[in-house]
Design an enzyme around this catalytic site. Sequence first.
Site, PDB file in Angstrom:
ATOM      1  N   LYS A  80      18.866  34.150  24.095  1.00 55.06           N
ATOM      2  CA  LYS A  80      19.121  32.730  24.360  1.00 55.06           C
ATOM      3  C   LYS A  80      19.229  31.998  23.024  1.00 55.06           C
ATOM      4  O   LYS A  80      18.421  32.229  22.115  1.00 55.06           O
ATOM      5  CB  LYS A  80      17.969  32.163  25.208  1.00 55.06           C
ATOM      6  CG  LYS A  80      18.161  30.706  25.627  1.00 55.06           C
ATOM      7  CD  LYS A  80      17.007  30.240  26.524  1.00 55.06           C
ATOM      8  CE  LYS A  80      17.209  28.809  27.021  1.00 55.06           C
ATOM      9  NZ  LYS A  80      16.137  28.365  27.937  1.00 55.06           N
ATOM     10  N   SER A 163      17.593  26.073  32.365  1.00 54.04           N
ATOM     11  CA  SER A 163      18.480  26.000  31.227  1.00 54.04           C
ATOM     12  C   SER A 163      18.995  27.353  30.735  1.00 54.04           C
ATOM     13  O   SER A 163      20.007  27.393  30.032  1.00 54.04           O
ATOM     14  CB  SER A 163      17.763  25.305  30.067  1.00 54.04           C
ATOM     15  OG  SER A 163      16.692  26.086  29.597  1.00 54.04           O
ATOM     16  N   SER A 187      13.103  27.248  33.657  1.00 54.82           N
ATOM     17  CA  SER A 187      14.388  27.667  33.078  1.00 54.82           C
ATOM     18  C   SER A 187      14.658  29.160  33.052  1.00 54.82           C
ATOM     19  O   SER A 187      15.770  29.571  32.745  1.00 54.82           O
ATOM     20  CB  SER A 187      14.516  27.126  31.662  1.00 54.82           C
ATOM     21  OG  SER A 187      14.969  25.808  31.730  1.00 54.82           O
TER      22      SER A 187
HETATM   23  N1  GLN Z   1      14.871  21.929  34.448  1.00 54.24           N
HETATM   24  C1  GLN Z   1      13.711  21.572  33.717  1.00 54.24           C
HETATM   25  C2  GLN Z   1      14.042  20.454  32.748  1.00 54.24           C
HETATM   26  O1  GLN Z   1      15.125  20.005  32.775  1.00 54.24           O
HETATM   27  C3  GLN Z   1      13.121  22.747  33.029  1.00 54.24           C
HETATM   28  C4  GLN Z   1      13.845  23.165  31.818  1.00 54.24           C
HETATM   29  C5  GLN Z   1      13.198  24.329  31.141  1.00 54.24           C
HETATM   30  O2  GLN Z   1      12.405  25.047  31.726  1.00 54.24           O
HETATM   31  N2  GLN Z   1      13.530  24.499  29.872  1.00 54.24           N
HETATM   32  O3  GLN Z   1      13.247  20.033  31.988  1.00 54.24           O
END
Ligand code: GLN
Length: 495
Positions: A80, A163, A187
């Site tokens: 990532k 994400s 995410s």
């Molecule tokens: N969807 C969540 C956010 O927007 C979690 C994102 C994540 O885990 N990096 O913060």
Amino acid sequence: MTKLTHLSVTEAVTGLAAKDFTSVELTQAHIAAMQTDAARGTKAYITETAELALRQAGESDARRAAGKAGAMDGIPIAIKDLYCTKGVRTTAASHILEIFTPTYESTVTQKLFDAGCVMLGKTNLDEFAMGSSNITSYFGAVINPWSGPDPAKAARQLVPGGSSGGSSCVVAARLAMAATGTDTGGSIRQPASLTGTVGIKPTYGRCSRWGIVAFASSLDQAGPMTRTVADAALMLRTMSGFDPKDSTSVDLPVPDFTAAVGQSVKGLKIGIPREYRIDGIDAELDVFWQKGAAMLRDAGAEVIDISLPHTKYSLPVYYIIAPAEASSNLARYDGVRFGLRVPGESLNEMYENTRGAGFGKEVRRRILMGTYVLSAGYYDAYYIKAQKVRRCIRNDFDEAFKSCDAILTPAAPSTAFAIGEKQDDPIQMYLEDVFTVPLNLAGLPGIVVPVGLAKNGLPMGLQLIGRAFDESTLFKTASALELAAGFTAKPPFTA
Ligand code: GLN
């Protein structure tokens, strides 16, 4: 013989050891797959590192010939683009870091390389990991390989979740054998559910955060995304371990998680939290959830009702704490220390120009929310209050784990949705995290396993939550679920 790109990591480890193929061959097969127009059309990779991969694969083959192969030697994986990689551009999918090349390696990627992994490239994500759909990336939205045989040309292009959407896409589409993700509020687990892959967020402190671009430091965790539970166990074992460079890393031995895979769940108690049956839960999702519980019961576990009374506060608490920490973490992007600089007449104007041009809309929204809840007049009312409720959420889990060994819940409220849907309404998007954020707030591990296809032909996953530092029970239970569900469906687009 199975195509090389379709082998699991575990199968490839065996194949490499038996000299059925070399790491160079395995890596070349993945590079050829990554470089097709259809694969590039998914926008899953921000940066491809084919040359580096071939060099690493050659070195791996040489190590093997010398009898010095590591646990994951020669396995091509994706990283990532939130993990700093020495000498390889690391963008966090943001314009502000578009030209940033770290001079250091994150601890987790270093561990993977020490075990012999080969890096195919850096995967796309929501900008600074803020989002649930991968559409906030400066480098464009990733398209889910379940959208069609050529995802970029599909009439209805689906999101891969976020994400870690690039990572979930490359693993599902066989453009990498496994990938790293990060999970602040879901995410790793929500994209796993939306792409039919396996993802685990370990206990907070299990993996070092050093060298991973920070979003919300008290919630961020690294973890693997794979196609099987056994592969996730092998990846996590490699990624885990104490790191003096991360003050929140925990000095505990790393068990051999792979030994837990396939063990019996007889006598285990699995909790079903009644508060997760939120109003308007999708009927099909509910059926999958019940089926999952029945599978574990048939495998010898006992399924019991439990209560997590503060569940309904998880999302509001998360969306106070995560932006608060983000606003502080992102203060470092000032046009001086990293990446982009947009000049101005004065220093302040340079800061404003740089940050205004460098951050996308969602990141700016989070910085505003975070600065607001930390401001003098609102700190007690929001931030301190949220921290107190966070403790209540953790206490709920502690109480629940007195009567059960793992908790089974849905992973995401729906199957993959279309790019553009939920985009104009941040609240709709934030609701994607309803089943995943409580664990981050409590610091607990959670794994998502695909359990079947919904009527629309798209994958659905279920989540298992475990006690702190008891990932082994999660792997054991997840492998029982995996075996019973027998999920073998592949997306219409695979390499
Ligand atoms: N969807 C969540 C956010 O927007 C979690 C994102 C994540 O885990 N990096 O913060």
